[in-house]
Design an enzyme around this catalytic site. Structure first.
Site, PDB file in Angstrom:
ATOM      1  N   GLU A 167       0.815  -1.225   0.000  1.00  0.00           N
ATOM      2  CA  GLU A 167       0.000   0.000   0.000  1.00  0.00           C
ATOM      3  C   GLU A 167       0.844   1.270   0.000  1.00  0.00           C
ATOM      4  OE1 GLU A 167      -0.691  -2.554   1.995  1.00  0.00           O
ATOM      5  OE2 GLU A 167      -2.794  -3.097   1.644  1.00  0.00           O
ATOM      6  N   HIS A 185     -10.514  -5.125  10.903  1.00  0.00           N
ATOM      7  CA  HIS A 185     -11.138  -5.149   9.586  1.00  0.00           C
ATOM      8  C   HIS A 185     -12.550  -4.580   9.614  1.00  0.00           C
ATOM      9  CE1 HIS A 185      -7.789  -7.585   8.242  1.00  0.00           C
ATOM     10  NE2 HIS A 185      -8.262  -7.574   7.014  1.00  0.00           N
TER      11      HIS A 185
END
Lengths: 348, 331
Positions: free
Chosen positions: A76, A152
């Site tokens: 990322e 998450h």
């Protein structure tokens, strides 16, 4: 002659937005982890195996090819940095950070690089890039929750809205998801699009086939009412609408404002609404400290104090990590019952 | 990565002119700092001039570079004018960044600079993005990322080396190994004696060159640029060099290194060695080099004057350019 109304899901609407913009403008590219899937396996007859967490990028590789639909390694920091460089040099990259929880690993590229480049460089550089990321809990009292726990399921958009230079939009329906995504791609600065994972059928609805934009920086009044203003963000707008239905049965008419862009915030629409209704409840899925809920509440308190019949109420998720067990997750997240209770407390 | 081409006299003169301009810019800046002129936090490039000049000598005007905190030299080598650079350091509205960036953010996108960037490693991603842009837009542009041996250790550099290699992007990783990340010596912080050895792990050529010799750097950069333009992918160049002064202004280097080491590095000064080589075997004459120095001195005199006489930003500038404004009905 009646035309059947075409309904799309939230993910389908975003997919259509990306597809239309990629057709319109060859400099639009999308990149991220498994945005297509099965990268490099075309020779085995395998491709497009994934399509992102909500399948919002599925099928794009078939139309636009691997040169513009770029599956990345798990990197990322690297690929968000690439998007910054690409945006400075003639492309309009749309990057996908699979879940907002992962944003910590590329936070530098977002808060130090993308957000500040235009200002630091004296306005001489534009940065047309979009960061799409999924967030949120299910939190709707089903026998199972989102089930993804503390790393998450977060919301975390407050930390992005905190950064000057970064526009942050939070669509709530298929219609505004398509329009905001297109507006984000056409914007010449960095825009983060927060996509809720569990909007389900509540977001599904009519979506015109053509390209259109929903303006960045504007709230929308999605239900008119005179007794209280409920301010919702993302999925919380649906929670507000559910609460408004319940309140209406008891004779209380709630106005519901869908924030849509959390930075820069359209204070005016919210404040004007509160001046009419004299009460305000802000409903936010993020945790409470330094949150949008408290920020909006403070702005309303400052600008509309003389109009208020009750203190502004901010409802946030619990000030805890997101728990795993469904029973705990349902308590963690704001719901319509909590909103109804807050309004009743205000009205007395 | 061997190349048979030799630099022309014109190329040699260009490299000397850039090295000399960088040296004089930094010396002038150092003098300004020491006489109390407020120019913000600065990281002098003095000692490393041959790296920026050698790499940029191999690039075209429309190629890109991404720079790090020690970036004045990279900007000058890529063609940024010294007057707006100096004005930026003075915080003037005529500066490269309208006085909103300072030393650590100097840029001029029209000269192919993606920015000086003080978040170590961050700009490596930007160079890779520019390389991706060249590939998607089907141009032959290349991008060079300058970072130090310290920047070689951060995750983004490794992520980018891997992605550059799998996608064969036209990028050159230029590691300026000046021996120190602030006060941390490279032999402590690096798992490999040569940083360039890491290139093999990402399946790209890696060379280790004398960063005090602009010709050696240029040769390596030429080969890397050729490979990048041919679509063969990235290269890694480690240039061994030395920063003569502290990490930033006011840093006392003798707290972490010895005087003898500093002297040995200064004995291999890039400008001195270049002059000695030209004196011995040409093709440039010392008189030519002196004329370049004199011309650069004039540029710096003018740059300081320009910076001093330029206006400060108005108070309204605080709030301008926070968000990119829509233009010409973009939405």
């Amino acid at each position: 002659m009646s035309t059947p109304i075409r309904e799309l899901s939230f993910g389908q609407a975003i997919n259509e937005a990306l597809r239309l913009e990629m057709r319109r403008d060859p400099t639009v590219i999308v990149m991220g982890e498994d945005i297509a899937g099965a990268a490099g396996r075309e020779h085995l007859g395998l491709s497009d195996a994934w399509g992102g967490p909500m399948r919002a990028t599925r099928g794009l590789i078939k139309e636009f090819g691997a040169a513009r639909v770029i599956d990345t390694p798990i990197a990322e920091m690297g690929f968000t940095g690439m998007a910054v460089g690409a945006a400075m040099t003639g492309l309009r990259p749309v990057v996908e950070i699979m879940f907002v929880d992962l944003i910590g690993v590329c936070y530098d590229q977002i808060i130090n690089q993308a957000a500040k480049m235009h200002y630091m460089m004296g306005g001489k550089v534009e940065l047309p890039m979009v960061i799409r990321t999924a967030y949120g809990t299910r939190g709707d009292k089903r026998s199972y929750g989102g089930g993804a726990a503390a790393q998450h399921s977060q919301t975390l958009y407050s930390v992005l809205a905190h950064i000057p230079g970064l526009k942050v939009v939070v669509p709530s329906t298929a219609y505004n998801a398509k329009g905001l995504t297109i507006a984000a791609i056409r914007d010449n600065g960095p825009v983060v699009v927060m996509e809720h994972k569990f909007l389900g059928t509540s977001a599904k609805g009519h979506v015109p086939e053509e390209a259109y934009t929903v303006p960045i920086g504007k709230c929308e009044i999605v239900r008119k009412g005179k007794d209280v203003t409920l301010v919702g963000i993302g999925r919380m707008t649906h929670v507000c609408l559910e609460a408004a239905t319940t309140l209406a049965a008891g004779g209380i008419e709630a106005e519901v404002v869908d924030v849509l862009t959390i930075n820069p915030l359209d204070e005016e629409t919210i404040i004007e609404s509160v001046k009419r209704t004299h009460r305000c409840v802000v409903v936010d899925e993020d945790t409470p400290v330094c949150s949008m809920a408290r920020d909006i509440a403070a702005r309303v308190g400052e600008a509309a104090f003389d109009f208020l019949d009750a203190p502004v109420k901010a409802i946030s998720s619990a000030d805890t990590p997101v728990p795993f067990a469904a029973v705990l997750e349902a308590n963690y997240t704001p719901n319509a019952d909590k909103v109804v209770a807050a309004v009743k407390e205000q009205i007395g | 990565m061997k190349t048979t081409s030799k630099p022309t006299a014109e190329k040699l003169a260009w490299m000397y002119e850039r090295m000399s301009l960088i040296r004089q810019f930094e010396e002038r800046l150092k003098w300004l700092v020491e006489t109390g002129v407020p120019v913000g936090a600065v990281h002098y490039y003095i000692g490393q001039e041959a790296v920026a000049a050698g790499v940029c000598a191999a690039l075209n005007a429309d190629d890109w570079i991404a720079s790090n905190h020690r970036g004045h030299g990279h900007c000058i080598a890529k063609g940024v004018e010294v007057a707006p650079m100096m004005a930026e350091l003075f915080g003037k509205v005529t500066g490269t960044n309208r006085g909103k960036g300072g030393s650590m953010h100097i840029t001029d996108i029209t000269k192919g600079i993606l920015g000086v960037n003080p978040i170590v490693g961050a700009s490596v991603g930007h160079a890779l993005g520019a390389a991706l842009s060249a590939k998607v837009r089907q141009t032959t542009q290349v991008a060079a990322a300058f970072f130090g041996e310290g920047g070689a250790g951060i995750g983004i550099t490794h992520e980018c080396m891997n992605m550059a290699s799998i996608w064969k992007l036209p990028v050159i990783f230029v590691c300026e190994n000046n021996g120190y990340a602030q006060a941390t010596p490279v032999e402590y912080a690096s798992s490999t004696a040569k940083i360039s050895d890491r290139a093999a792990g990402y399946n790209m050529p890696g060379v280790n060159v004398d960063g005090q010799d602009p010709v050696a750097v240029w040769e390596a950069a030429e080969a890397a640029v050729k490979r990048a333009r041919a679509g063969e992918g990235p290269s890694f160049i480690e240039a061994k060099t030395y920063r003569y002064f502290g990490h930033h202004q006011g840093d006392d280097t003798l707290r972490y290194r010895l005087k003898e080491e500093e002297q040995a590095a200064r004995d291999r000064d890039c400008l001195k060695q270049f002059r000695a080589k030209m004196e011995k075997s040409g093709p440039l004459k010392l008189a030519d080099l002196d004329a370049i120095d004199a011309q650069n001195k004039k540029l710096l005199d003018d740059a300081v004057e320009f910076a001093k006489s330029s206006p400060l930003p108005g108070p309204e500038e605080l709030y301008t350019d926070v968000y990119v404004q829509a233009k010409g009905g973009a939405q």
